[in-house]
Design a protein around this motif. Structure first.
Motif, PDB file in Angstrom:
ATOM      1  N   TYR A 190       0.817  -1.222   0.000  1.00 50.21           N
ATOM      2  CA  TYR A 190       0.000   0.000   0.000  1.00 50.21           C
ATOM      3  C   TYR A 190       0.849   1.270   0.000  1.00 50.21           C
ATOM      4  CZ  TYR A 190      -3.563   3.378   1.425  1.00 50.21           C
ATOM      5  OH  TYR A 190      -4.391   4.468   1.492  1.00 50.21           O
ATOM      6  N   PRO A 191       1.768   1.465   0.948  1.00 51.43           N
ATOM      7  CA  PRO A 191       2.570   2.703   0.901  1.00 51.43           C
ATOM      8  C   PRO A 191       3.515   2.766  -0.295  1.00 51.43           C
ATOM      9  CG  PRO A 191       3.371   1.261   2.636  1.00 51.43           C
ATOM     10  CD  PRO A 191       2.096   0.655   2.138  1.00 51.43           C
ATOM     11  N   ALA A 192       3.932   1.605  -0.811  1.00 57.09           N
ATOM     12  CA  ALA A 192       4.870   1.605  -1.933  1.00 57.09           C
ATOM     13  C   ALA A 192       4.215   2.006  -3.254  1.00 57.09           C
ATOM     14  CB  ALA A 192       5.504   0.221  -2.079  1.00 57.09           C
ATOM     15  N   THR A 193       2.894   1.918  -3.346  1.00 55.11           N
ATOM     16  CA  THR A 193       2.192   2.213  -4.609  1.00 55.11           C
ATOM     17  C   THR A 193       1.304   3.447  -4.524  1.00 55.11           C
ATOM     18  OG1 THR A 193       0.406   0.684  -3.981  1.00 55.11           O
ATOM     19  CG2 THR A 193       2.206  -0.211  -5.288  1.00 55.11           C
ATOM     20  N   LEU A 194       1.390   4.198  -3.420  1.00 55.44           N
ATOM     21  CA  LEU A 194       0.548   5.389  -3.276  1.00 55.44           C
ATOM     22  C   LEU A 194       0.833   6.430  -4.357  1.00 55.44           C
ATOM     23  CD1 LEU A 194       0.459   6.043   0.592  1.00 55.44           C
ATOM     24  CD2 LEU A 194      -1.503   5.599  -0.896  1.00 55.44           C
ATOM     25  N   HIS A 195       2.068   6.471  -4.863  1.00 54.29           N
ATOM     26  CA  HIS A 195       2.445   7.554  -5.776  1.00 54.29           C
ATOM     27  C   HIS A 195       1.850   7.392  -7.167  1.00 54.29           C
ATOM     28  CE1 HIS A 195       5.384   4.364  -6.523  1.00 54.29           C
ATOM     29  NE2 HIS A 195       5.596   4.911  -7.721  1.00 54.29           N
ATOM     30  N   PHE A 196       1.407   6.181  -7.532  1.00 58.69           N
ATOM     31  CA  PHE A 196       0.850   6.044  -8.880  1.00 58.69           C
ATOM     32  C   PHE A 196      -0.577   5.493  -8.891  1.00 58.69           C
ATOM     33  CE2 PHE A 196       2.860   1.924  -8.199  1.00 58.69           C
ATOM     34  CZ  PHE A 196       1.954   1.020  -8.742  1.00 58.69           C
ATOM     35  N   MET A 197      -1.007   4.706  -7.881  1.00 54.52           N
ATOM     36  CA  MET A 197      -2.397   4.240  -7.825  1.00 54.52           C
ATOM     37  C   MET A 197      -2.704   3.788  -6.408  1.00 54.52           C
ATOM     38  SD  MET A 197      -4.361   1.316 -10.053  1.00 54.52           S
ATOM     39  CE  MET A 197      -6.138   1.058  -9.866  1.00 54.52           C
ATOM     40  N   LYS A 198      -3.565   4.525  -5.752  1.00 54.72           N
ATOM     41  CA  LYS A 198      -3.859   4.247  -4.355  1.00 54.72           C
ATOM     42  C   LYS A 198      -4.510   2.886  -4.169  1.00 54.72           C
ATOM     43  CE  LYS A 198      -6.283   6.224  -0.422  1.00 54.72           C
ATOM     44  NZ  LYS A 198      -7.181   7.298   0.037  1.00 54.72           N
ATOM     45  N   GLY A 199      -5.380   2.479  -5.096  1.00 55.27           N
ATOM     46  CA  GLY A 199      -6.087   1.210  -4.969  1.00 55.27           C
ATOM     47  C   GLY A 199      -5.393   0.032  -5.620  1.00 55.27           C
ATOM     48  N   PHE A 200      -4.117   0.180  -5.956  1.00 60.10           N
ATOM     49  CA  PHE A 200      -3.390  -0.889  -6.647  1.00 60.10           C
ATOM     50  C   PHE A 200      -3.355  -2.199  -5.856  1.00 60.10           C
ATOM     51  CE2 PHE A 200       0.554  -3.068  -7.946  1.00 60.10           C
ATOM     52  CZ  PHE A 200       0.273  -3.239  -9.298  1.00 60.10           C
TER      53      PHE A 200
END
Length: 488
Positions: free
Chosen positions: A444-454
């Motif tokens: 979750y924190p690692a993908t916040l910069h491009f897609m929050k729901g990834f």
């Protein structure tokens, strides 16, 4: 082994296997004659249901509140004053970097708590579950309830004394050492299997499943409203009280279902050896050949692991996802969202019963996985409250796959191996908590910069793996049955 010995055994059978004794049938018969226990099929309108209801109520009340408390403490430590409200519903406002740091740290603390509790429980739960076959179910219920009460007491100390949030990990470790909620769940299903026959067991297991759903919904709604009105401390006093009430009820009112053996040892390698032997040989059921049997056991266990890991891993993110922009839910909406999540236990149970009238269990599991996948895809792009609740609605059959997988596993082993299977499934379920929480709280924190729901999108893709395995095995079984049927 006749046909009745190999018929489907439902979750109660799996989690509550017949007690086994290494000392032979004569010793077992003598022990049963010396100790009076409830007879199989005896009528018990209420037995362990209140224990499971109270324990699930405390878990569902505590988990969202703990995440919100961590959010508030981390925000306070970082000097974040809640400016996330200005970003809600306004996509033109750039994300607040301080809010992103709050989300990251909160997710990491959730990860540490999960690692602390379930890494310990991974070793303890199989020991307690197998030990209960000899020592009785009631001691496990009492010990685990007291451990959960001790965790609530530690959380209250942290809140009263404003101790570092890292002290929460101490509470999780103490609860994990006592078996945590997994041991209570396993002991309750085992108790129902002890006191019920095959005809009544399905209804008794359904009652336990209903206890999980109803108590979860009530606690979620109450917790959200209570947190908004009075803060965190008073709801956590209720968490402590319900766990103590659960332990007291188990001690005073639950009649033992297993003849207690005072010589039963908890710390012994016998429990883990039984699990290893089961998966090495593939079980003693005559359903299928040895190699095929072992392959099915491993494949269905893999399916169970993936489904439960996705369920618990993604569940950890819901409150964090809803707290931050653009949703910015308050305690009341978070409570309603958690209630909708727990409602799936009841709707899946009803859907499972209806679908079994017209299709095989494997296809029921695939329908449940399709419901889960569709809901997760909607969550991944849910930037409004309406979309979020649409995702919850699509997950109304998401819990239908796990009871089917438990039943599939139980049919692959003989009656005398259900205890070992019970221990292994409890171990796998603990591992699901550990791996699921670790994966999704890191993702979750690692993908916040491009897609929050990834992470929700990743979870939906993972579920295609068990769907493919279940569908393939069902097609193979149908082909084998058609080839072996007379006149084919």
């Amino acid at each position: 082994m006749n046909e009745s010995d190999t018929e489907a055994i439902l979750p109660g059978d799996l989690l509550g296997a017949e007690p086994t004794d290494d000392r032979g049938p004569e010793a077992s018969d003598q022990k049963e004659a010396e100790t009076e226990v409830p007879s199989r099929g005896a009528s018990f309108p209420v037995s362990v249901e209140p224990v499971l209801f109270l324990s699930m109520f405390s878990i569902a009340l505590q988990a969202p509140l703990a995440t919100q408390y961590l959010w508030d403490r981390v925000s306070e430590d970082l000097g974040y004053n809640g400016s996330r409200g200005s970003e809600c519903g306004n996509g033109s406002v750039p994300p607040d970097p301080l809010q992103k740091e709050v989300q990251t740290l909160t997710a990491h603390w959730n990860l540490y708590l999960s690692l602390g509790g379930f890494s310990v429980g991974l070793l303890v739960v199989p020991l307690l579950g197998s030990w209960s076959d000899l020592a009785g179910r009631r001691p496990v219920l009492v010990i685990s309830s007291l451990g959960m009460a001790l965790q609530a007491g530690v959380y209250l100390l942290v809140m009263y004394l404003r101790l570092p949030v890292g002290c929460f990990v101490v509470g999780r470790l103490l609860s994990g050492l006592s078996g945590d909620f997994n041991a209570i769940l396993a002991a309750c299903f085992a108790y129902v299997a002890d006191v019920s026959d095959r005809r009544s067991r399905t209804f008794r297991v359904a009652v336990l499943e209903a206890c999980i759903g109803i108590s979860g919904m009530l606690a979620s709604v109450i917790g959200g409203q209570w947190r908004r009105a009075q803060g965190y401390i008073n709801p956590f006093w209720l968490v402590l009280a319900t766990n103590l009430a659960s332990a007291l009820y188990a001690f005073l009112f639950v009649r033992e279902s297993v003849p207690p053996d005072p010589r039963a040892k908890l710390l012994t390698a016998r429990h883990h050896k039984a699990v290893w032997h089961l998966f090495r040989t593939g079980g003693g059921s005559r359903e299928g050949g040895g190699g095929l049997q072992r392959g099915k056991l491993w494949l269905y266990t893999l399916c169970f692991f993936l489904v439960v890991a996705v369920h618990f891993g993604s569940r950890d993110l819901f409150v964090l996802y809803e707290l931050s922009s653009p949703l910015c839910w308050g305690p009341a909406l978070i409570g309603w969202g958690s209630a909708a999540l727990h409602l799936a236990y009841l709707t899946s149970l009803l859907g499972l019963k209806i679908m079994q009238l017209c299709m095989e269990d494997s296809w029921v599991a695939l329908v449940g996985l399709a419901s889960n996948i569709s809901g997760l895809v909607v969550f991944s792009v849910a930037y409004t409250t309406q979309l979020m609740f649409t995702g919850y609605g699509l997950c109304f059959l998401s819990m239908a796959a796990t009871p089917v997988l438990r039943s599939k596993l139980s049919k692959l082993v003989g009656p005398s191996e259900q205890g070992a299977l019970f221990a292994s499934v409890a171990c796998v379920e603990s591992l699901c908590f550990l791996v699921g929480s670790g994966l999704f709280n890191s993702l979750y924190p690692a993908t916040l910069h491009f897609m929050k729901g990834f992470p929700f999108l990743v979870a939906s893709f993972i579920l295609f793996i068990p769907a493919g395995i279940i569908g393939t095995l069902e097609c193979l079984d149908q082909r084998i049955n058609h080839r072996d049927s007379p006149g084919s």
